[in-house]
Every structure is written in C-alpha cells, then in structure tokens.
Design an enzyme around this catalytic site. Structure first.
Site, PDB file in Angstrom:
ATOM      1  N   GLU A   1      90.574  -8.519  27.750  1.00 56.00           N
ATOM      2  CA  GLU A   1      90.240  -9.447  28.942  1.00 56.00           C
ATOM      3  C   GLU A   1      89.370 -10.685  28.615  1.00 56.00           C
ATOM      4  OE1 GLU A   1      89.967  -8.245  32.547  1.00 56.00           O
ATOM      5  OE2 GLU A   1      89.895 -10.330  32.505  1.00 56.00           O
TER       6      GLU A   1
ATOM      7  N   LYS B   1      97.518 -18.402  26.907  1.00 53.91           N
ATOM      8  CA  LYS B   1      96.701 -17.813  28.165  1.00 53.91           C
ATOM      9  C   LYS B   1      97.736 -17.345  28.999  1.00 53.91           C
ATOM     10  CE  LYS B   1      92.126 -19.477  27.047  1.00 53.91           C
ATOM     11  NZ  LYS B   1      91.142 -20.486  27.175  1.00 53.91           N
TER      12      LYS B   1
ATOM     13  N   ARG C   1      79.641 -14.734   6.770  1.00 51.31           N
ATOM     14  CA  ARG C   1      78.400 -15.658   6.719  1.00 51.31           C
ATOM     15  C   ARG C   1      77.093 -14.754   6.581  1.00 51.31           C
ATOM     16  NH1 ARG C   1      79.300 -18.775  11.342  1.00 51.31           N
ATOM     17  NH2 ARG C   1      79.729 -16.659  12.076  1.00 51.31           N
TER      18      ARG C   1
ATOM     19  N   VAL D   1      80.692 -15.951  20.502  1.00 53.57           N
ATOM     20  CA  VAL D   1      80.863 -14.736  21.200  1.00 53.57           C
ATOM     21  C   VAL D   1      80.398 -13.395  20.794  1.00 53.57           C
ATOM     22  CG1 VAL D   1      82.642 -13.349  22.518  1.00 53.57           C
ATOM     23  CG2 VAL D   1      83.004 -15.970  22.366  1.00 53.57           C
TER      24      VAL D   1
ATOM     25  N   GLU E   1      87.977 -25.441  20.552  1.00 48.73           N
ATOM     26  CA  GLU E   1      88.274 -24.593  19.562  1.00 48.73           C
ATOM     27  C   GLU E   1      88.071 -25.253  18.158  1.00 48.73           C
ATOM     28  OE1 GLU E   1      90.284 -21.306  20.018  1.00 48.73           O
ATOM     29  OE2 GLU E   1      89.243 -21.867  21.972  1.00 48.73           O
TER      30      GLU E   1
END
Ligand code: HSE
Length: 442
Positions: free
Chosen positions: A133, A209, A50, A18, A194
């Site tokens: 969000e 969530k 990293r 992401v 995940e």
C-alpha cells in the site's frame, strides 16, 4: 505470532524517513492498534546500515542492528517491512524473507514494477503475503480502494497525480512564475524528491506507480516499459501562463483507461480544466480519480509522500497481515484484486495509437504565409485545428504561435510536428502538451 501473548513481531529494514515514522506510530499508538487488531504489533528488530539512524528513536536495548539479513532470516520474526529502497539489497532481503514463509510490506514501487512477478511467485511459494500500500500515493488507500472497494465495478479509468515532487514544482511554477530549475531546487530542499530526483521529474516514479495501478484496476499483467512517459523537465513558465489563459492547469498526470481489448497507460504533463478537482491538487499533495461503472467518479486526495503519511500506509498493511494471520485468513484478498488464474495480459495501447487533444507552441518568424505553412502541415496529416493564437513578438523577431487541436492521433501529430520543425520559418523545438478535457468534444 506468539500464542497466548497475542503479539506479532515485526522486523523493520531501513530506518530513514518512512522507517522512523513506522517506529513512531507503533510506539505511540500501540494500544490503539492492539484494540483494532486484537494483538500487539511489536517492533522486534530495526536494521539500518547507519547506527546514527536509530539514535533519535528511543529503541529498546538489542532492537537495533546493522545486519538486515539477520532480521530477514530471524525465525522469531514472521513479518518484515522493507523500506531500504532500490533494486539491490532490498530485492534479496524480500526474497529471503518470503522464501522463509514470512509476510512482507514494502514501499518499493520501482521493485514491485520491475520484479513483481518474481516477488509474488516467492510469496505464493513461501506461503506469506506481500503487501505494498505505501508504494502508491503515500497515505491514500489507493491499492485497498481498487482491490477491495471497487470489487463490484468494471474500473473504466484511473487518473493520478502520483508524484509530490513534480506536483510541487508545477505548483510553484504556476503560482510564482519561477523557473523549473528553481522549483526543483526547492523540492529537493523540502525532501520530497527521491534520492535520484531524475526518477521523479522524468515521470518514471509515476510510471512505476501507474503500472501497479493498472494491474490491480484492470486485472492484467503489465510491463512498465510499455507505458508512455514524458517528464516535466521541458515545461516552461510561458506554457503554464498560456495554459492558464485557456482555463487549464498543467499537471503530471498518470492516465489509465480500460479500452476492453487494450489498456491505455501513459504519464506526461497534461493540461486539465481548472474546474477539474484534480486541478486543485497543489503542492506536494497527490490525488487519484477512479471511475467505476457502478460507483461513478471518486477522488482520493492526500499526502503522497513523507514520514508519517507513508508510515500510516505501512502500518495499515501490518494491521491487515496481523488480522489475516489471527483469523487464519491469509490471502483472503488477492494481491492484484483478481484470482491469479483470472489475471490476463491485455496489451498497452501503443503510444502512437493514443488519441487526444493537443496544445502546440512554435517559435515562428512573424511574416506572411507562416500560419498557412503550419496549418498546411497539420491538414496534410489530417489534424483538425480548434484554435490558433499569436502571443506577441519576442526580441529576436520570433513569435510564439499556439495551436489547440481537436482530437487527433499521436502518430499523426508527431509526424506533423517533425514536418513543421523542419520549416525554415520555425526556430527551436516545438512544444507539445496533451490535453485531457472531458468538457470538450472532439
Ligand atoms: N519522490 C516521491 C514523490 C515520493 O515525490 O512523490 C513518494 O513516492
């Protein structure tokens, strides 16, 4: 923000999937964003443990660092994006940044669900904002819709397919008849899951969530541990095939209902009519159905995970922070949709008190009297049977008996199931799947 230059400096913590998407959007759509915001959003620092994570990103000299804390503490950076995940370093970094008065964007649903109080208190004390969000539904504006667009509604209910991994697995099992294990391996290969896929398949990622959704939709504090959860691990191709015969699809559904003095909050595999819009949400896609007393029924549909969709939600929060900052209107929209003093503590309905319809499957001996024993146990607990189906004989002589019930109480259903499981004519554990079918009366 630098006066004159109209530029907002952002520090990015975590440069995985992401994070890389955020770098790409800010680099590739800088002019578009500046035109919308009235200032540039500049990536001043990118931190990741990293160094190789930055290699493909074409960052300017001096932007990359392996020291995330130096970014969270940097006085020249008023806005921090946390995309590290987990509840360790991520929590400390967010708390430090908030304590210094910075605003923070995070995609960390587990952290918001489990440490929300602490984080929002830190934001209130520090004077910054905490936006999230990207934590729910990837690209879909779930938070913004509930928080802003539904402001004139009493939100009655929210139904969500909020985990791409589970939806992908169930879709593959439905379409191809493949086993759960094979479908899970595919989902991992495609990068939907995940780091610990147990969070996905156990339903916990969806619970995190849903806890956020309930808080915003109904204006209540919620402890995610109160939300009933059952994962998809025990769903078989057989139950999916039988569901199809009945006109149902099985989805891992997040369910929130506003009962006034209670909130229903549960996450479990659910049979829904194939005609329902949510039944058409396939693969790794997510969807949320919001029912408001003024708006009626509304569905958001979109990619709930992945690099660019989740980064899109991160950048939308950055744009909000930038606009608020430029207009001097920080905290114009309350984070949980209600003014803090108006947020209540509406209890979650205990799982045993939930009332719904049920699908039950038993492996039973194929001999006289078996059905009467099963229906006797159900009758004894006051559970009304809608239909009974026998599904051919297995090689071991056991036969799958499937029952659909009318609306019944969960605690009675569980008691009846325990009684039936103890019958000498029953082998193996009974299967129980809840049904949400607005077309069927009780
Ligand atoms: N593992 C999550 C999913 C990613 O499968 O939906 C987005 O939260």
């Amino acid at each position: 923000m630098k006066s004159g230059k109209k530029e907002i400096s952002v520090g990015l913590l975590g440069c995985g999937t992401v994070g890389s998407g955020v770098v790409k959007i800010l680099a590739g759509r800088g002019e578009l964003i500046r035109a919308r915001v009235g200032a540039a959003i500049r990536l001043a620092k990118v931190a990741d443990l990293r160094p190789e994570a930055a290699a493909a990103l074409d960052l300017a000299e001096g932007v990359f660092t392996t020291d995330a804390f130096s970014v969270a503490r940097d006085p020249a950076i008023p806005v921090v994006v946390e995309l590290i995940g987990g509840e360790g370093a991520a929590r400390k970094l967010i708390l430090e940044a908030l304590a210094l008065g910075k605003s923070v964007v995070t995609a960390n649903k587990a952290l918001i669900a489990s440490h929300g109080d602490e984080l929002f208190k830190a934001a209130a004390e520090g004077g910054g904002e905490l936006f999230f969000e990207p934590a729910v539904g990837g690209a879909m504006p779930v938070i913004k819709t509930l928080r802003e667009s539904m402001a004139g509604n009493r939100v009655e209910s929210v139904f969500g397919i909020l985990n791409g991994t589970c939806n992908y697995i169930l879709t593959r099992m439905t379409r191809e008849g493949i086993s759960y294990a094979t479908a899970l391996a595919e989902a991992k290969d495609r990068g939907y899951a995940e780091a610990d896929p147990t969070l996905d398949v156990s339903g916990m990622d969806t619970v995190h969530k849903l806890a956020i959704v309930i808080a915003i939709a109904f204006g209540t504090r919620v402890s995610y541990g109160d939300i009933f959860v059952e994962g998809i691990e025990r769903i078989t191709p057989l139950d999916i095939a039988i569901a199809r015969e009945f006109g149902y699809r099985i989805k891992l559904l997040a369910i929130a209902k506003n009962l006034g003095d209670r909130v229903e909050g549960r996450v479990h595999p659910t049979m829904i009519p194939k005609s329902d819009l949510m039944a058409a949400v396939n693969g790794a896609m997510n969807a949320v159905k919001i029912v408001g007393d003024a708006a009626g029924e509304m569905v958001l549909y979109g990619p709930g995970a992945g690099m660019m969709p989740t980064a899109s939600a991160v950048v939308s929060d950055l744009v909000d922070i930038a606009r608020n900052s430029l207009s001097g209107a920080k905290k114009r929209v309350p984070v949980f949709a209600f003014q803090p003093r108006n947020i209540g503590s509406i209890p979650i309905l205990p799982a045993g008190e939930v009332e719904t319809r049920y699908y039950m499957r038993f492996a039973a001996a194929d001999r006289p009297g078996v059905l009467s024993k099963i229906s006797g146990a159900l009758g004894h607990h006051g559970i009304s049977i809608q239909s009974v189906h026998q599904k051919g004989r297995k090689s071991d002589g056991a036969v799958p008996i499937v029952l659909l019930t009318h609306t019944a109480g969960e605690s009675k259903v569980r008691a009846a199931l325990a009684e039936i499981a103890d019958l000498d004519v029953i082998s193996g554990a009974p299967v129980l799947i809840r049904i949400e079918d607005p077309n069927e009366s009780a």
